[in-house]
Design a protein around this motif. Structure first.
Motif, PDB file in Angstrom:
ATOM      1  N   MET A   1       0.847  -1.090   0.093  1.00  0.00           N
ATOM      2  CA  MET A   1       0.018   0.015  -0.034  1.00  0.00           C
ATOM      3  C   MET A   1       1.000   1.368  -0.027  1.00  0.00           C
ATOM      4  O   MET A   1       1.824   1.275   0.537  1.00  0.00           O
ATOM      5  CB  MET A   1      -0.857   0.008   1.152  1.00  0.00           C
ATOM      6  CG  MET A   1      -1.812  -1.444   1.468  1.00  0.00           C
ATOM      7  SD  MET A   1      -3.034  -1.524   0.215  1.00  0.00           S
ATOM      8  CE  MET A   1      -4.064   0.025   0.601  1.00  0.00           C
ATOM      9  N   SER A   2       0.468   2.249  -0.866  1.00  0.00           N
ATOM     10  CA  SER A   2       1.305   3.411  -0.803  1.00  0.00           C
ATOM     11  C   SER A   2       0.250   4.582  -0.247  1.00  0.00           C
ATOM     12  O   SER A   2      -0.703   4.795  -0.857  1.00  0.00           O
ATOM     13  CB  SER A   2       2.006   3.872  -2.110  1.00  0.00           C
ATOM     14  OG  SER A   2       0.809   3.992  -3.073  1.00  0.00           O
ATOM     15  N   ILE A   3       0.833   5.144   0.623  1.00  0.00           N
ATOM     16  CA  ILE A   3       0.102   6.564   1.287  1.00  0.00           C
ATOM     17  C   ILE A   3       0.258   7.746   0.205  1.00  0.00           C
ATOM     18  O   ILE A   3       1.271   8.106  -0.146  1.00  0.00           O
ATOM     19  CB  ILE A   3       0.676   6.750   2.624  1.00  0.00           C
ATOM     20  CG1 ILE A   3       0.347   5.567   3.579  1.00  0.00           C
ATOM     21  CG2 ILE A   3      -0.222   8.141   3.316  1.00  0.00           C
ATOM     22  CD1 ILE A   3       0.758   5.732   4.906  1.00  0.00           C
ATOM     23  N   ARG A   4      -0.863   8.430  -0.027  1.00  0.00           N
ATOM     24  CA  ARG A   4      -0.768   9.663  -0.901  1.00  0.00           C
ATOM     25  C   ARG A   4      -0.090  10.850   0.028  1.00  0.00           C
ATOM     26  O   ARG A   4      -0.799  11.220   0.975  1.00  0.00           O
ATOM     27  CB  ARG A   4      -2.246  10.045  -1.197  1.00  0.00           C
ATOM     28  CG  ARG A   4      -2.830   8.966  -2.480  1.00  0.00           C
ATOM     29  CD  ARG A   4      -4.321   9.350  -2.869  1.00  0.00           C
ATOM     30  NE  ARG A   4      -4.731   8.683  -3.857  1.00  0.00           N
ATOM     31  CZ  ARG A   4      -5.214   9.319  -5.029  1.00  0.00           C
ATOM     32  NH1 ARG A   4      -4.813  10.582  -5.177  1.00  0.00           N
ATOM     33  NH2 ARG A   4      -5.614   8.393  -6.075  1.00  0.00           N
ATOM     34  N   PRO A   5       0.594  11.313  -0.602  1.00  0.00           N
ATOM     35  CA  PRO A   5       1.384  12.574  -0.054  1.00  0.00           C
ATOM     36  C   PRO A   5       0.295  13.770  -0.250  1.00  0.00           C
ATOM     37  O   PRO A   5      -0.458  13.438  -1.082  1.00  0.00           O
ATOM     38  CB  PRO A   5       2.598  12.834  -0.754  1.00  0.00           C
ATOM     39  CG  PRO A   5       2.766  12.088  -1.798  1.00  0.00           C
ATOM     40  CD  PRO A   5       1.751  10.891  -1.809  1.00  0.00           C
ATOM     41  N   VAL A   6       0.612  14.990   0.341  1.00  0.00           N
ATOM     42  CA  VAL A   6      -0.300  16.126   0.154  1.00  0.00           C
ATOM     43  C   VAL A   6       0.445  16.728  -1.205  1.00  0.00           C
ATOM     44  O   VAL A   6       1.413  17.298  -0.947  1.00  0.00           O
ATOM     45  CB  VAL A   6      -0.526  16.718   1.202  1.00  0.00           C
ATOM     46  CG1 VAL A   6      -1.024  18.218   0.966  1.00  0.00           C
ATOM     47  CG2 VAL A   6      -1.306  16.113   2.311  1.00  0.00           C
ATOM     48  N   LYS A   7      -0.374  17.238  -2.113  1.00  0.00           N
ATOM     49  CA  LYS A   7       0.099  17.983  -2.989  1.00  0.00           C
ATOM     50  C   LYS A   7      -0.408  19.355  -3.049  1.00  0.00           C
ATOM     51  O   LYS A   7       0.603  20.266  -3.369  1.00  0.00           O
ATOM     52  CB  LYS A   7      -0.539  17.452  -4.550  1.00  0.00           C
ATOM     53  CG  LYS A   7      -0.058  18.169  -5.790  1.00  0.00           C
ATOM     54  CD  LYS A   7      -0.290  17.579  -6.980  1.00  0.00           C
ATOM     55  CE  LYS A   7      -1.842  17.193  -7.221  1.00  0.00           C
ATOM     56  NZ  LYS A   7      -2.083  16.736  -8.429  1.00  0.00           N
ATOM     57  N   LYS A 187      -6.150   7.265  14.582  1.00  0.00           N
ATOM     58  CA  LYS A 187      -5.261   7.405  13.187  1.00  0.00           C
ATOM     59  C   LYS A 187      -6.165   6.318  12.115  1.00  0.00           C
ATOM     60  O   LYS A 187      -6.415   5.291  12.830  1.00  0.00           O
ATOM     61  CB  LYS A 187      -4.004   7.105  13.328  1.00  0.00           C
ATOM     62  CG  LYS A 187      -3.288   7.270  12.227  1.00  0.00           C
ATOM     63  CD  LYS A 187      -1.650   6.929  12.321  1.00  0.00           C
ATOM     64  CE  LYS A 187      -0.901   7.074  10.938  1.00  0.00           C
ATOM     65  NZ  LYS A 187       0.553   6.988  11.316  1.00  0.00           N
ATOM     66  N   LYS A 188      -6.545   6.785  10.955  1.00  0.00           N
ATOM     67  CA  LYS A 188      -7.144   6.251  10.336  1.00  0.00           C
ATOM     68  C   LYS A 188      -6.715   6.062   8.750  1.00  0.00           C
ATOM     69  O   LYS A 188      -6.253   6.990   8.103  1.00  0.00           O
ATOM     70  CB  LYS A 188      -8.485   6.662  10.089  1.00  0.00           C
ATOM     71  CG  LYS A 188      -9.575   5.697   9.698  1.00  0.00           C
ATOM     72  CD  LYS A 188      -9.818   4.547  10.835  1.00  0.00           C
ATOM     73  CE  LYS A 188     -10.734   3.333  10.267  1.00  0.00           C
ATOM     74  NZ  LYS A 188     -10.557   2.209  11.193  1.00  0.00           N
ATOM     75  N   ARG A 189      -6.582   4.954   8.059  1.00  0.00           N
ATOM     76  CA  ARG A 189      -6.242   4.635   6.799  1.00  0.00           C
ATOM     77  C   ARG A 189      -7.582   4.470   6.057  1.00  0.00           C
ATOM     78  O   ARG A 189      -8.440   3.534   6.238  1.00  0.00           O
ATOM     79  CB  ARG A 189      -5.188   3.585   6.655  1.00  0.00           C
ATOM     80  CG  ARG A 189      -3.826   3.826   7.222  1.00  0.00           C
ATOM     81  CD  ARG A 189      -2.860   2.746   6.716  1.00  0.00           C
ATOM     82  NE  ARG A 189      -1.596   3.041   7.202  1.00  0.00           N
ATOM     83  CZ  ARG A 189      -0.779   2.465   7.013  1.00  0.00           C
ATOM     84  NH1 ARG A 189      -0.493   1.283   6.164  1.00  0.00           N
ATOM     85  NH2 ARG A 189       0.586   2.702   7.453  1.00  0.00           N
ATOM     86  N   LEU A 190      -7.618   5.101   4.899  1.00  0.00           N
ATOM     87  CA  LEU A 190      -8.624   5.001   3.891  1.00  0.00           C
ATOM     88  C   LEU A 190      -8.314   4.685   2.733  1.00  0.00           C
ATOM     89  O   LEU A 190      -7.508   5.327   1.863  1.00  0.00           O
ATOM     90  CB  LEU A 190      -9.590   6.451   3.998  1.00  0.00           C
ATOM     91  CG  LEU A 190     -10.138   6.786   5.265  1.00  0.00           C
ATOM     92  CD1 LEU A 190     -10.562   8.454   5.510  1.00  0.00           C
ATOM     93  CD2 LEU A 190     -11.257   5.941   5.959  1.00  0.00           C
ATOM     94  N   PRO A 191      -8.841   3.743   1.953  1.00  0.00           N
ATOM     95  CA  PRO A 191      -8.439   3.453   0.411  1.00  0.00           C
ATOM     96  C   PRO A 191      -8.853   4.462  -0.336  1.00  0.00           C
ATOM     97  O   PRO A 191     -10.100   4.769  -0.521  1.00  0.00           O
ATOM     98  CB  PRO A 191      -8.854   1.893   0.235  1.00  0.00           C
ATOM     99  CG  PRO A 191     -10.110   1.952   1.345  1.00  0.00           C
ATOM    100  CD  PRO A 191      -9.732   2.741   2.457  1.00  0.00           C
ATOM    101  N   VAL A 192      -8.155   4.574  -1.401  1.00  0.00           N
ATOM    102  CA  VAL A 192      -8.474   5.569  -2.631  1.00  0.00           C
ATOM    103  C   VAL A 192      -7.739   4.717  -3.827  1.00  0.00           C
ATOM    104  O   VAL A 192      -6.567   4.558  -3.796  1.00  0.00           O
ATOM    105  CB  VAL A 192      -8.138   7.031  -2.400  1.00  0.00           C
ATOM    106  CG1 VAL A 192      -8.539   7.906  -3.741  1.00  0.00           C
ATOM    107  CG2 VAL A 192      -8.507   7.617  -1.217  1.00  0.00           C
ATOM    108  N   THR A 250      -4.097   8.574   4.658  1.00  0.00           N
ATOM    109  CA  THR A 250      -3.974   8.283   6.323  1.00  0.00           C
ATOM    110  C   THR A 250      -4.079   9.836   6.900  1.00  0.00           C
ATOM    111  O   THR A 250      -3.680  10.916   6.676  1.00  0.00           O
ATOM    112  CB  THR A 250      -2.411   8.008   6.726  1.00  0.00           C
ATOM    113  OG1 THR A 250      -2.331   7.015   6.020  1.00  0.00           O
ATOM    114  CG2 THR A 250      -2.258   7.926   8.082  1.00  0.00           C
ATOM    115  N   VAL A 251      -5.280   9.719   8.026  1.00  0.00           N
ATOM    116  CA  VAL A 251      -5.437  10.855   8.636  1.00  0.00           C
ATOM    117  C   VAL A 251      -5.435  10.702  10.279  1.00  0.00           C
ATOM    118  O   VAL A 251      -5.677   9.445  10.855  1.00  0.00           O
ATOM    119  CB  VAL A 251      -6.961  11.576   8.496  1.00  0.00           C
ATOM    120  CG1 VAL A 251      -7.940  10.257   8.764  1.00  0.00           C
ATOM    121  CG2 VAL A 251      -7.469  12.430   9.178  1.00  0.00           C
TER     122      VAL A 251
END
Length: 303
Positions: A1-7, A187-192, A250-251
């Motif tokens: 799984m790869s966490i999306r960074p903020v753009k 802390k929560k991981r949400l799939p996108v 991830t939030v």
């Protein structure tokens, strides 16, 4: 799984629309590629009826879909096809303007005068811009809510998430539109989906997304112990977070918890020609639409 960074990260900007409605623009009228297929989003949150009661009188739409999500108060709507309706707290309206429609939306506050909701504009691909208009009006009770073991609650407005399917269907961009509440300190991981553009819009509480600075809230005047203070108010946080590529978000919720919209969709990657609520692919198509508005041929026969 790869966490999306903020753009990209920003705060919604105060503006005025319709017949004098004061609201906050989350994004829009900038670079449409950043949030493709989504064009614009407004947060219409107000406790003063004089600042919203004049509403959004008759205006045209073509080439887009408008998604209205009401949290407090009601919105009366009507159109040139004879449709009428009332959106209440928790309700959704997904309008496909397609080839063209004349539309009006008139907000009314709740018993305390409060009005709160969001409107999101989604682009239509060139192949569907002149499709027949249609509505999907969804009542709050018909929106599935899934609650995880840690108390995280997700209202599924559109798309599939955690085994639940939202009631809105047949939308060109195949979006996933979620209303997410994460309890304090969790802390929560949400799939996108990796191939979708995605953004979050925080409208209550505080928290951090991976690689993001802490949402900074809205500077407001509040009375504390009889003294007027200018402070950062996290209770009505209006922060937009646009994510880069990856397959999950991830939030980390702050001490007030956090509530946000999480929206993703397949980019259309077509030219955008824009004139207010009319969005086509070329200037020539915009000029044609304006000409049709002037000569009374904007609304097309059902097909």
């Amino acid at each position: 799984m790869s966490i999306r960074p903020v753009k990209y990260e920003s705060t919604a900007t105060p503006t005025m629309e319709g017949a004098g409605v004061k609201l906050h623009r989350v994004f829009g009228f900038g670079d449409p590629a950043m949030t493709d297929p989504f064009l614009m989003m407004d947060d219409f949150r107000n406790d003063n009826p004089s600042e919203y009661i004049r509403g959004f009188p008759w205006h045209p739409h073509r080439g887009i879909e408008t998604i209205t999500y009401v949290l407090a108060g009601t919105v009366e709507h009507g159109d040139s096809l004879g449709n009428r309706g009332l959106l209440g707290a928790g309700d959704i309206q997904w309008m496909t303007a397609g080839s063209g429609i004349m539309h009006q939306e008139m907000p009314k506050g709740d018993f305390a005068g409060r009005m709160h909701g969001f409107q999101l504009w989604a682009n239509l691909p060139s192949s569907l811009k002149m499709t027949a208009p249609r509505y999907q009006d969804i009542k709050s009770a018909d929106l599935p809510v899934v609650v995880d073991d840690d108390g995280t609650a997700v209202r599924v407005i559109c798309g599939d998430f955690w085994g639940k399917a939202g009631p809105v269907d047949g939308v060109a961009a195949e979006p996933i539109y979620l209303d997410v509440s994460v309890p304090p300190g969790k802390k929560k991981r949400l799939p996108v989906d990796t191939y979708r553009n995605a953004f979050a819009y925080i409208f209550a509480g505080s928290g951090t997304f991976r690689d993001a600075s802490k949402p900074f809230g809205v500077r407001v005047e509040k009375e504390v112990n009889g003294e007027e203070l200018n402070i950062r108010d996290m209770s009505g946080n209006r922060t937009l977070v646009v994510f880069d590529s990856g397959d999950e978000v991830t939030v980390q919720a702050g001490d007030q918890g956090i509530r946000f919209l999480l929206v993703s969709g397949k980019p259309i990657e077509e030219p955008v020609a824009w004139h207010g609520p009319i969005v086509m692919n070329s200037r020539e198509e915009i000029m044609k639409a304006m000409h049709e508005l002037q000569n009374g041929t904007f609304i097309k026969a059902a097909h």
